[in-house]
Design a protein around this motif. Structure first.
Motif, short mmCIF file in Angstrom:
data_model
loop_
_atom_site.label_atom_id
_atom_site.label_comp_id
_atom_site.label_asym_id
_atom_site.label_seq_id
_atom_site.Cartn_x
_atom_site.Cartn_y
_atom_site.Cartn_z
N THR A 172 0.81 -1.21 0.00
CA THR A 172 0.00 0.00 0.00
C THR A 172 0.85 1.27 0.00
OG1 THR A 172 -0.13 -0.01 2.42
CG2 THR A 172 -1.93 -1.10 1.19
N ARG A 173 2.13 1.12 0.35
CA ARG A 173 3.01 2.29 0.40
C ARG A 173 4.45 1.87 0.21
NH1 ARG A 173 3.07 6.94 5.01
NH2 ARG A 173 4.59 8.22 3.97
N ILE A 174 5.18 2.65 -0.58
CA ILE A 174 6.61 2.45 -0.77
C ILE A 174 7.29 3.80 -0.57
CG2 ILE A 174 8.46 1.90 -2.41
CD1 ILE A 174 6.57 0.05 -3.83
N ALA A 175 8.39 3.79 0.15
CA ALA A 175 9.17 5.01 0.35
C ALA A 175 10.62 4.73 0.00
CB ALA A 175 9.06 5.49 1.79
N LEU A 176 11.23 5.66 -0.73
CA LEU A 176 12.65 5.61 -1.08
C LEU A 176 13.31 6.83 -0.48
CD1 LEU A 176 12.39 4.85 -4.90
CD2 LEU A 176 12.76 3.20 -3.08
N ALA A 177 14.44 6.64 0.17
CA ALA A 177 15.18 7.76 0.74
C ALA A 177 16.67 7.49 0.60
CB ALA A 177 14.82 7.96 2.20
#
Length: 108
Positions: free
Chosen positions: A5-10
């Motif tokens: 439901t959610r992907i984050a790249l940092a």
């Protein structure tokens, strides 16, 4: 049905000019956040090939319209670790193989 439901790249700071990303995902019906570290290198035209730390699979990032990025899971899948276990996204079957990540607010 997609489970992610959610992907984050940092970016994760790394000496030596290597592009390192912290990648985290959230799943439908699961309050846990799963994450991993990816080491990326430019491959081909406007693409980044990223391998997850600990032989946890790979993915490719390619540019899409309006500043978005397409994340494609590698053929052998990609894995993430949470506090209570692991999650593996299959690279051959299922709905969790490609993700269109919109441009983040505030990014140039």
């Amino acid at each position: 049905m997609q489970q992610v439901t959610r992907i984050a790249l940092a970016p994760a700071p790394e000496p030596g000019g290597v592009l390192v990303l912290r990648v985290s995902i959230e799943l439908r019906g699961d309050a846990e956040r799963y994450s991993g570290i990816a080491y990326c290198e430019a491959t081909g035209r406007d693409a980044l090939s990223c391998g997850m730390e600990g032989d946890a699979g790979s993915f490719v990032l390619t540019p899409a319209r309006n500043g978005a990025v397409l994340l494609g899971v590698g053929r052998n899948g990609v894995g993430f670790e949470g506090l209570s276990g692991f999650v593996h996204l299959d690279g051959i079957s299922g709905d969790d193989r490609e993700f269109l990540l919109p441009k983040a607010a505030g990014c140039a």
